[in-house]
Motif scaffolding. Structure first.
Motif, PDB file in Angstrom:
ATOM      1  N   HIS A  83      41.442  45.032  40.797  1.00 19.89           N
ATOM      2  CA  HIS A  83      40.950  44.824  39.243  1.00 19.89           C
ATOM      3  C   HIS A  83      41.464  46.054  38.530  1.00 19.89           C
ATOM      4  O   HIS A  83      41.082  46.174  37.513  1.00 19.89           O
ATOM      5  CB  HIS A  83      39.560  44.623  39.225  1.00 19.89           C
ATOM      6  CG  HIS A  83      39.025  43.143  39.612  1.00 19.89           C
ATOM      7  ND1 HIS A  83      38.687  43.081  40.980  1.00 19.89           N
ATOM      8  CD2 HIS A  83      39.045  41.913  39.350  1.00 19.89           C
ATOM      9  CE1 HIS A  83      38.437  41.824  41.295  1.00 19.89           C
ATOM     10  NE2 HIS A  83      38.575  41.486  39.878  1.00 19.89           N
ATOM     11  N   HIS A  84      42.314  46.763  38.954  1.00 15.72           N
ATOM     12  CA  HIS A  84      43.023  47.908  38.008  1.00 15.72           C
ATOM     13  C   HIS A  84      42.318  48.864  37.690  1.00 15.72           C
ATOM     14  O   HIS A  84      42.564  49.452  36.621  1.00 15.72           O
ATOM     15  CB  HIS A  84      43.950  47.236  37.059  1.00 15.72           C
ATOM     16  CG  HIS A  84      44.872  46.081  37.712  1.00 15.72           C
ATOM     17  ND1 HIS A  84      46.104  46.449  38.361  1.00 15.72           N
ATOM     18  CD2 HIS A  84      44.903  44.747  37.441  1.00 15.72           C
ATOM     19  CE1 HIS A  84      46.582  45.440  38.782  1.00 15.72           C
ATOM     20  NE2 HIS A  84      45.974  44.509  38.176  1.00 15.72           N
ATOM     21  N   GLN A  85      41.143  49.135  38.267  1.00 14.77           N
ATOM     22  CA  GLN A  85      40.372  50.377  38.011  1.00 14.77           C
ATOM     23  C   GLN A  85      40.498  51.508  38.881  1.00 14.77           C
ATOM     24  O   GLN A  85      39.815  52.022  39.810  1.00 14.77           O
ATOM     25  CB  GLN A  85      38.685  49.686  38.159  1.00 14.77           C
ATOM     26  CG  GLN A  85      38.332  48.484  37.402  1.00 14.77           C
ATOM     27  CD  GLN A  85      38.210  48.870  36.080  1.00 14.77           C
ATOM     28  OE1 GLN A  85      37.927  50.001  35.508  1.00 14.77           O
ATOM     29  NE2 GLN A  85      38.782  47.931  34.992  1.00 14.77           N
ATOM     30  N   TRP A  86      41.652  51.908  38.708  1.00 16.49           N
ATOM     31  CA  TRP A  86      42.382  53.247  39.450  1.00 16.49           C
ATOM     32  C   TRP A  86      41.354  54.186  39.640  1.00 16.49           C
ATOM     33  O   TRP A  86      41.269  54.584  40.724  1.00 16.49           O
ATOM     34  CB  TRP A  86      43.579  53.422  38.957  1.00 16.49           C
ATOM     35  CG  TRP A  86      44.858  52.270  38.623  1.00 16.49           C
ATOM     36  CD1 TRP A  86      45.199  51.973  37.466  1.00 16.49           C
ATOM     37  CD2 TRP A  86      45.263  51.332  39.670  1.00 16.49           C
ATOM     38  NE1 TRP A  86      45.796  50.807  37.534  1.00 16.49           N
ATOM     39  CE2 TRP A  86      45.929  50.389  38.793  1.00 16.49           C
ATOM     40  CE3 TRP A  86      44.962  50.993  40.966  1.00 16.49           C
ATOM     41  CZ2 TRP A  86      46.548  49.347  39.404  1.00 16.49           C
ATOM     42  CZ3 TRP A  86      45.722  50.126  41.524  1.00 16.49           C
ATOM     43  CH2 TRP A  86      46.553  49.249  40.787  1.00 16.49           C
ATOM     44  N   LYS A  87      40.884  54.828  38.712  1.00 15.93           N
ATOM     45  CA  LYS A  87      40.158  55.858  38.717  1.00 15.93           C
ATOM     46  C   LYS A  87      38.715  55.759  39.359  1.00 15.93           C
ATOM     47  O   LYS A  87      38.587  56.721  40.357  1.00 15.93           O
ATOM     48  CB  LYS A  87      39.625  56.680  37.344  1.00 15.93           C
ATOM     49  CG  LYS A  87      41.252  57.219  36.602  1.00 15.93           C
ATOM     50  CD  LYS A  87      40.781  57.681  35.152  1.00 15.93           C
ATOM     51  CE  LYS A  87      42.133  58.289  34.769  1.00 15.93           C
ATOM     52  NZ  LYS A  87      41.833  58.833  33.381  1.00 15.93           N
ATOM     53  N   LEU A  88      38.263  54.729  39.030  1.00 17.35           N
ATOM     54  CA  LEU A  88      36.749  54.359  39.631  1.00 17.35           C
ATOM     55  C   LEU A  88      37.079  53.987  41.133  1.00 17.35           C
ATOM     56  O   LEU A  88      36.325  54.435  41.976  1.00 17.35           O
ATOM     57  CB  LEU A  88      36.155  53.280  38.968  1.00 17.35           C
ATOM     58  CG  LEU A  88      34.783  53.024  39.297  1.00 17.35           C
ATOM     59  CD1 LEU A  88      34.023  54.235  39.207  1.00 17.35           C
ATOM     60  CD2 LEU A  88      34.105  51.800  38.391  1.00 17.35           C
ATOM     61  N   ILE A  93      36.534  55.382  46.695  1.00 22.86           N
ATOM     62  CA  ILE A  93      37.069  55.539  47.981  1.00 22.86           C
ATOM     63  C   ILE A  93      36.905  57.053  48.401  1.00 22.86           C
ATOM     64  O   ILE A  93      36.319  57.227  49.728  1.00 22.86           O
ATOM     65  CB  ILE A  93      38.691  55.290  48.053  1.00 22.86           C
ATOM     66  CG1 ILE A  93      38.493  53.662  47.879  1.00 22.86           C
ATOM     67  CG2 ILE A  93      39.283  55.507  49.344  1.00 22.86           C
ATOM     68  CD1 ILE A  93      40.034  53.013  47.723  1.00 22.86           C
ATOM     69  N   VAL A  94      37.347  58.080  47.894  1.00 22.44           N
ATOM     70  CA  VAL A  94      37.063  59.448  48.159  1.00 22.44           C
ATOM     71  C   VAL A  94      35.698  59.781  48.313  1.00 22.44           C
ATOM     72  O   VAL A  94      35.488  60.575  49.665  1.00 22.44           O
ATOM     73  CB  VAL A  94      37.926  60.288  47.230  1.00 22.44           C
ATOM     74  CG1 VAL A  94      37.645  61.700  47.272  1.00 22.44           C
ATOM     75  CG2 VAL A  94      39.327  60.094  47.128  1.00 22.44           C
TER      76      VAL A  94
END
Length: 179
Positions: A83-88, A93-94
């Motif tokens: 859903h293109h929520q790259w930063k979140l 994941i980290v």
């Protein structure tokens, strides 16, 4: 010829393996400090006492439980990526990876003696230790070369380096040292 083509793959695989090992080594003491700060020490003793009563096979289930419990967090990270929520997604994941390695290190510390009673697990554990030392040996020349290049840059020897790249490297180094 094939060996030469596969060399970058093996180096990348060794680096990933060493990052995992580094996280394991550095997160286990952090988790131990958290356990010491929060009244989880009694939980560790309680867990160790319960594990003493278990068979090695049941202890393996205790060791695998954190992996299963953290799997939905990884799925959430993938859903956020879709859903293109790259930063979140990256943060999820980290943080899932860090928590997973830390908790697994804690659980492994408690279950190690029982798990090593299983022959296949002891063999796998020794194989991982051997693989870790081979990965370190594979990556060590690269680490040494990076140290040499950084040392040359710090001494002002910037042959072949643009001034902008040198400034960025030195700025990055200072920011890492400041932390």
């Amino acid at each position: 010829m094939l060996r030469r083509l596969l060399q970058p793959f093996w180096v990348l695989l060794a680096i990933i393996f060493l990052i995992e090992a580094w996280l394991w080594d550095h997160l286990e003491p952090v988790v131990a400090r958290i356990v010491a700060a929060i009244p989880l020490r009694s939980l560790k003793h309680w867990l160790a006492a319960r594990i003493e009563t278990l068979s090695p096979a049941l202890t393996l289930i205790v060791f695998v439980v954190p992996v299963v419990l953290l799997f939905p967090l990884k799925l959430l990270g993938m859903w956020l990526l879709m859903h293109h929520q790259w930063k979140l997604a990256l943060a999820t994941i980290v943080s899932g990876k860090i928590v997973g390695v830390g908790v697994t290190a804690f659980i492994f510390d408690v279950t190690r003696s029982k798990l090593l009673q299983m022959g296949w697990f002891a063999w796998l554990y020794e194989a991982m230790l051997t693989l870790r030392s081979k990965a370190s040996a594979l990556v060590e020349p690269i680490k040494q070369r990076v140290r040499e290049v950084v040392g040359e840059l710090l001494r002002g020897n910037t042959r072949g380096w643009s001034a902008r790249v040198v400034r960025q490297i030195l700025r990055f180094r200072r920011s890492v040292q400041a932390r």
